[in-house]
Design an enzyme around this catalytic site. Structure first.
Site, PDB file in Angstrom:
ATOM      1  N   HIS A  18       0.830  -1.211   0.000  1.00 41.22           N
ATOM      2  CA  HIS A  18       0.000   0.000   0.000  1.00 41.22           C
ATOM      3  C   HIS A  18       0.866   1.264   0.000  1.00 41.22           C
ATOM      4  CE1 HIS A  18      -3.293  -2.783   1.804  1.00 41.22           C
ATOM      5  NE2 HIS A  18      -3.331  -2.779   0.487  1.00 41.22           N
ATOM      6  N   HIS A  41      -8.043  -7.877  -7.748  1.00 43.60           N
ATOM      7  CA  HIS A  41      -8.338  -8.705  -6.557  1.00 43.60           C
ATOM      8  C   HIS A  41      -8.499  -7.730  -5.398  1.00 43.60           C
ATOM      9  CE1 HIS A  41      -6.160 -11.524  -9.200  1.00 43.60           C
ATOM     10  NE2 HIS A  41      -6.663 -12.535  -8.509  1.00 43.60           N
ATOM     11  N   SER A  97      -6.586  -2.082  -0.411  1.00 48.51           N
ATOM     12  CA  SER A  97      -6.099  -1.345  -1.585  1.00 48.51           C
ATOM     13  C   SER A  97      -7.185  -0.458  -2.211  1.00 48.51           C
ATOM     14  CB  SER A  97      -5.514  -2.315  -2.626  1.00 48.51           C
ATOM     15  OG  SER A  97      -6.405  -3.366  -2.918  1.00 48.51           O
ATOM     16  N   GLU A 115     -13.848  -8.121  -7.278  1.00 48.39           N
ATOM     17  CA  GLU A 115     -13.667  -9.114  -6.215  1.00 48.39           C
ATOM     18  C   GLU A 115     -14.637 -10.271  -6.490  1.00 48.39           C
ATOM     19  OE1 GLU A 115     -11.719  -9.864  -3.505  1.00 48.39           O
ATOM     20  OE2 GLU A 115     -13.083 -11.576  -3.361  1.00 48.39           O
ATOM     21  N   ASP A 139     -14.196 -13.090 -12.543  1.00 46.72           N
ATOM     22  CA  ASP A 139     -12.881 -13.715 -12.417  1.00 46.72           C
ATOM     23  C   ASP A 139     -11.815 -12.662 -12.742  1.00 46.72           C
ATOM     24  OD1 ASP A 139     -10.915 -15.981 -12.316  1.00 46.72           O
ATOM     25  OD2 ASP A 139     -10.599 -15.239 -14.358  1.00 46.72           O
ATOM     26  N   ASP A 160      -3.439  -8.631  -7.164  1.00 43.92           N
ATOM     27  CA  ASP A 160      -3.033  -9.021  -5.805  1.00 43.92           C
ATOM     28  C   ASP A 160      -3.722 -10.333  -5.396  1.00 43.92           C
ATOM     29  OD1 ASP A 160      -2.105  -8.991  -3.197  1.00 43.92           O
ATOM     30  OD2 ASP A 160      -3.507  -7.459  -2.521  1.00 43.92           O
TER      31      ASP A 160
HETATM   32  C1  SAM Z   1      -4.840 -10.653  -1.134  1.00 41.87           C
HETATM   33  S1  SAM Z   1      -6.545 -10.390  -1.210  1.00 41.87           S
HETATM   34  C2  SAM Z   1      -6.702  -8.777  -1.841  1.00 41.87           C
HETATM   35  C3  SAM Z   1      -6.292  -7.693  -0.906  1.00 41.87           C
HETATM   36  C4  SAM Z   1      -6.435  -6.295  -1.456  1.00 41.87           C
HETATM   37  N1  SAM Z   1      -5.866  -6.173  -2.791  1.00 41.87           N
HETATM   38  C5  SAM Z   1      -5.762  -5.276  -0.549  1.00 41.87           C
HETATM   39  O1  SAM Z   1      -4.577  -4.955  -0.758  1.00 41.87           O
HETATM   40  O2  SAM Z   1      -6.431  -4.785   0.365  1.00 41.87           O
HETATM   41  C6  SAM Z   1      -6.997 -11.368  -2.597  1.00 41.87           C
HETATM   42  C7  SAM Z   1      -8.492 -11.306  -2.937  1.00 41.87           C
HETATM   43  O3  SAM Z   1      -8.677 -11.939  -4.213  1.00 41.87           O
HETATM   44  C8  SAM Z   1      -9.929 -12.594  -4.221  1.00 41.87           C
HETATM   45  N2  SAM Z   1      -9.840 -13.595  -5.305  1.00 41.87           N
HETATM   46  C9  SAM Z   1      -9.245 -14.813  -5.278  1.00 41.87           C
HETATM   47  N3  SAM Z   1      -9.298 -15.394  -6.499  1.00 41.87           N
HETATM   48  C10 SAM Z   1      -9.940 -14.518  -7.316  1.00 41.87           C
HETATM   49  C11 SAM Z   1     -10.265 -14.524  -8.692  1.00 41.87           C
HETATM   50  N4  SAM Z   1      -9.966 -15.554  -9.498  1.00 41.87           N
HETATM   51  N5  SAM Z   1     -10.907 -13.455  -9.190  1.00 41.87           N
HETATM   52  C12 SAM Z   1     -11.210 -12.383  -8.414  1.00 41.87           C
HETATM   53  N6  SAM Z   1     -10.929 -12.311  -7.102  1.00 41.87           N
HETATM   54  C13 SAM Z   1     -10.291 -13.359  -6.555  1.00 41.87           C
HETATM   55  C14 SAM Z   1     -10.039 -13.155  -2.825  1.00 41.87           C
HETATM   56  O4  SAM Z   1     -11.394 -13.392  -2.486  1.00 41.87           O
HETATM   57  C15 SAM Z   1      -9.403 -12.049  -1.977  1.00 41.87           C
HETATM   58  O5  SAM Z   1     -10.372 -11.159  -1.486  1.00 41.87           O
END
Ligand code: SAM
Length: 278
Positions: A18, A41, A97, A115, A139, A160
């Site tokens: 961040h 993500h 983020s 998400e 996705d 992410d």
């Molecule tokens: C590491 S976290 C994200 C944290 C966020 N970027 C932050 O910095 O605050 C990863 C997120 O990706 C989501 N996720 C996992 N696989 C995914 C996919 N194929 N498509 C979209 N989201 C996905 C998960 O549910 C999770 O909320």
């Protein structure tokens, strides 16, 4: 999809990620042209550090809670963004983020979030209600490719993933290759955990072979000894980083290393060009 970021919000990896995202957007905003910020993500957008998940791991203690009690002015922007989601100036809530990005948005900029987890996507919509952000529930890789090039000439994609799928790195490599063909000058940031050095080197070799001209890596190793297989730190791949960002990076990385060094360890943080040299 088992991963929930609420267990890990505000940990050392979040502070580095961040902190650098803010610096990247500020560098891009040295020009007045509109930006599109795309978060593939996005997670929940806002986390309760007094909630059961965060309390169970205690990870924020080694991340944001150190950063907010530090005095280095290079981390002021990061601390200001954390305070912005806490009315009382405390640290109960941690911005994900999406909130960090919303915080630096100018009127001409756009923020597009994604998400896939339905519960987290709902929480995200609530957390972003008072912002101009658009929220998708798709996705990530299909979304990433569909969003580039954005309507504005300049912008940034933040990727992410939780790395719980064995094909996560392969999907990133393939999508990055396709996205770079569609939008060669876009800025892309990809977060990754540092665990197994050999596997990491293999992946970097595959990414180098894509031939993307300006590809920076930032690696943050927490411990002074090697701990194969366990979590050793995290990094960011940054494609097309703005010049102002790379110029300002060394002292910012040093400030992050100092504040996040675990007891008894110096840690190591640095930036290297995988391809190109700025
Ligand atoms: C590491 S976290 C994200 C944290 C966020 N970027 C932050 O910095 O605050 C990863 C997120 O990706 C989501 N996720 C996992 N696989 C995914 C996919 N194929 N498509 C979209 N989201 C996905 C998960 O549910 C999770 O909320």
């Amino acid at each position: 999809m088992n991963y929930r970021h609420s267990f890990h919000a505000g940990n050392s990896a979040d502070v580095v990620k961040h902190g650098l995202l803010i610096a990247l957007v500020h560098a891009l905003q040295q020009k007045p042209g509109a930006l599109t910020l795309i978060d593939t993500h996005a997670g929940c957008g806002l986390y309760d550090l007094e909630g059961e998940h965060a309390q169970r791991t205690g990870e924020a203690m080694h991340g944001v809670l150190r950063a907010v009690s530090d005095a280095n002015p290079l981390l002021d922007d990061y601390r200001t963004a954390v305070r912005a989601v806490n009315d009382d100036g405390g640290t109960r809530f941690y911005p994900g983020s999406p909130r960090f990005l919303a915080d630096v948005l100018r009127p001409q900029d756009a923020l597009i979030l994604n998400e896939k987890h339905p519960e987290d996507a709902d929480t995200l919509r609530g957390a972003m209600r008072d912002t101009p952000a658009a929220v998708h529930e798709r996705d990530a890789y299909e979304f990433w490719l569909a969003m580039v090039p954005p309507r504005t000439a300049r912008g940034m994609v933040v990727v992410d993933p939780p790395y719980e799928q064995t094909d996560e790195r392969a999907r990133i490599t393939a999508t990055l290759a396709a996205a770079s063909r569609k939008w060669g000058h876009g800025v892309t940031v990809i977060w990754y955990p540092l665990k197994d050095r050999a596997a990491h080197w293999r992946w970097k070799g595959q990414l180098r072979a894509l031939g993307i001209p300006k590809f920076l890596t930032v690696e943050h190793w927490l411990y002074d000894d090697d701990r194969p297989g366990s979590y050793n730190g995290a990094g960011l791949f940054i494609i097309n980083p703005p010049y102002a960002f790379t110029q300002a990076l060394p002292p910012l990385l040093e400030a992050l290393r100092v504040v996040l060094a675990p007891e008894g360890h110096r840690g190591e943080i640095g930036a290297d060009w995988l391809t190109g040299a700025g």
